[in-house]
Design a protein around this motif. Sequence first.
Motif, PDB file in Angstrom:
ATOM      1  N   ALA A 226      -3.417  -9.011  -5.768  1.00 43.42           N
ATOM      2  CA  ALA A 226      -4.066  -9.096  -4.458  1.00 43.42           C
ATOM      3  C   ALA A 226      -5.405  -8.378  -4.475  1.00 43.42           C
ATOM      4  O   ALA A 226      -6.375  -8.820  -3.849  1.00 43.42           O
ATOM      5  CB  ALA A 226      -3.150  -8.510  -3.383  1.00 43.42           C
ATOM      6  N   GLY A 227      -5.460  -7.261  -5.191  1.00 45.32           N
ATOM      7  CA  GLY A 227      -6.711  -6.518  -5.271  1.00 45.32           C
ATOM      8  C   GLY A 227      -7.809  -7.290  -5.963  1.00 45.32           C
ATOM      9  O   GLY A 227      -9.003  -7.030  -5.734  1.00 45.32           O
ATOM     10  N   ARG A 228      -7.455  -8.263  -6.780  1.00 44.09           N
ATOM     11  CA  ARG A 228      -8.447  -9.069  -7.488  1.00 44.09           C
ATOM     12  C   ARG A 228      -8.955 -10.218  -6.630  1.00 44.09           C
ATOM     13  O   ARG A 228     -10.086 -10.668  -6.792  1.00 44.09           O
ATOM     14  CB  ARG A 228      -7.829  -9.637  -8.769  1.00 44.09           C
ATOM     15  CG  ARG A 228      -7.548  -8.584  -9.826  1.00 44.09           C
ATOM     16  CD  ARG A 228      -6.731  -9.178 -10.957  1.00 44.09           C
ATOM     17  NE  ARG A 228      -6.604  -8.262 -12.085  1.00 44.09           N
ATOM     18  CZ  ARG A 228      -5.779  -8.452 -13.098  1.00 44.09           C
ATOM     19  NH1 ARG A 228      -5.014  -9.529 -13.121  1.00 44.09           N
ATOM     20  NH2 ARG A 228      -5.724  -7.595 -14.085  1.00 44.09           N
ATOM     21  N   HIS A 229      -8.112 -10.714  -5.746  1.00 45.14           N
ATOM     22  CA  HIS A 229      -8.432 -11.942  -5.034  1.00 45.14           C
ATOM     23  C   HIS A 229      -8.738 -11.752  -3.553  1.00 45.14           C
ATOM     24  O   HIS A 229      -9.372 -12.606  -2.947  1.00 45.14           O
ATOM     25  CB  HIS A 229      -7.273 -12.936  -5.166  1.00 45.14           C
ATOM     26  CG  HIS A 229      -6.899 -13.238  -6.583  1.00 45.14           C
ATOM     27  ND1 HIS A 229      -7.760 -13.830  -7.470  1.00 45.14           N
ATOM     28  CD2 HIS A 229      -5.755 -13.009  -7.276  1.00 45.14           C
ATOM     29  CE1 HIS A 229      -7.160 -13.971  -8.644  1.00 45.14           C
ATOM     30  NE2 HIS A 229      -5.952 -13.476  -8.549  1.00 45.14           N
ATOM     31  N   LEU A 230      -8.266 -10.654  -2.971  1.00 43.39           N
ATOM     32  CA  LEU A 230      -8.410 -10.453  -1.542  1.00 43.39           C
ATOM     33  C   LEU A 230      -9.341  -9.286  -1.252  1.00 43.39           C
ATOM     34  O   LEU A 230      -9.655  -8.487  -2.133  1.00 43.39           O
ATOM     35  CB  LEU A 230      -7.032 -10.179  -0.914  1.00 43.39           C
ATOM     36  CG  LEU A 230      -5.941 -11.230  -1.166  1.00 43.39           C
ATOM     37  CD1 LEU A 230      -4.622 -10.764  -0.559  1.00 43.39           C
ATOM     38  CD2 LEU A 230      -6.341 -12.580  -0.601  1.00 43.39           C
ATOM     39  N   GLY A 231      -9.759  -9.159  -0.015  1.00 44.27           N
ATOM     40  CA  GLY A 231     -10.510  -7.991   0.409  1.00 44.27           C
ATOM     41  C   GLY A 231      -9.618  -6.768   0.418  1.00 44.27           C
ATOM     42  O   GLY A 231      -8.390  -6.861   0.332  1.00 44.27           O
ATOM     43  N   SER A 232     -10.213  -5.590   0.525  1.00 45.50           N
ATOM     44  CA  SER A 232      -9.454  -4.348   0.430  1.00 45.50           C
ATOM     45  C   SER A 232      -8.389  -4.233   1.519  1.00 45.50           C
ATOM     46  O   SER A 232      -7.271  -3.777   1.254  1.00 45.50           O
ATOM     47  CB  SER A 232     -10.399  -3.149   0.483  1.00 45.50           C
ATOM     48  OG  SER A 232     -11.161  -3.165   1.677  1.00 45.50           O
ATOM     49  N   ALA A 233      -8.700  -4.644   2.734  1.00 45.55           N
ATOM     50  CA  ALA A 233      -7.731  -4.536   3.821  1.00 45.55           C
ATOM     51  C   ALA A 233      -6.523  -5.429   3.566  1.00 45.55           C
ATOM     52  O   ALA A 233      -5.371  -5.011   3.739  1.00 45.55           O
ATOM     53  CB  ALA A 233      -8.392  -4.894   5.152  1.00 45.55           C
ATOM     54  N   ALA A 234      -6.771  -6.673   3.139  1.00 45.28           N
ATOM     55  CA  ALA A 234      -5.665  -7.595   2.863  1.00 45.28           C
ATOM     56  C   ALA A 234      -4.854  -7.135   1.662  1.00 45.28           C
ATOM     57  O   ALA A 234      -3.616  -7.238   1.654  1.00 45.28           O
ATOM     58  CB  ALA A 234      -6.210  -9.001   2.627  1.00 45.28           C
ATOM     59  N   ALA A 235      -5.540  -6.607   0.637  1.00 46.59           N
ATOM     60  CA  ALA A 235      -4.835  -6.124  -0.546  1.00 46.59           C
ATOM     61  C   ALA A 235      -3.979  -4.909  -0.208  1.00 46.59           C
ATOM     62  O   ALA A 235      -2.862  -4.745  -0.720  1.00 46.59           O
ATOM     63  CB  ALA A 235      -5.833  -5.783  -1.647  1.00 46.59           C
TER      64      ALA A 235
END
Length: 261
Positions: A226-235
């Motif tokens: 998730a940290g690779r594909h999403l923004g920080s809040a979503a990750a």
Amino acid sequence: MTQDYETLDYSRRGGIGTLTLNRPDKLNALNPQMREELCRLGALLADDDTLRCLVVTGAGTSFSAGLDLSEAMTGTLAQFVGRTPDEETVALGLGIAGVFEFIPELPCPSVAAVRGHAYGAGLQLALACDFRIFAADARVGLTESRYGLLPDMGATFRLPRIVGEGRARELILLGEIIDAAEALRIGLANRVVAGDELDYAADEFAERLAAQPSLAVRGARAAIEAGRHLGSAAALRVAVEAQARCLNSADFQKSFPSQAR
């Protein structure tokens, strides 16, 4: 699990599965039959909730020499000759290029045990795994550019994450072949061991992973992705949701019985 494969072997010991590319006379080069069998095995493994770790290796002296060009020129690659990159052509290409994608999508971690050569598609298979253990004599490279092609089976986005963009560009654009020591130095290899210790080292590493609480491992892998594909809040949300599941798990309650309800 029925093992009706000719180019692969799949075995199981406890929670650890071992996928072996089994075309040693062709240095385990990827051909259409192997691709089809990988897809079939991948579909079965995706539904196996008891699998705790997957080891990927090659029979004989080589992990994989890459794409079997002798078959590809009259089969796989021949399908693209004279075609423009329209939707139909791209869809065909995605079906071929995504053959290893079942590995990172598994709910369990994976370990590539690399001996001999891992060139082109062979290295891209190793890159699809969470970890890579190299024999000291291993040599690897993304050699596609030497043939006027590019690595389109995941290396263009996985390798930069692992070794950094600058070194990845060198390996991809120059088609460099590197040895195990260099692979370790740049972070491509997690471990380098003597050739006769490779199988043991991979199995020992897999056993350590399989012994970890599976829900925590699954959640951590999802949070990393998730940290690779999403923004920080979503990750961060993915990580917190996974943590909530862990806090209610038997593994956590076993470690902290006072927290058990």
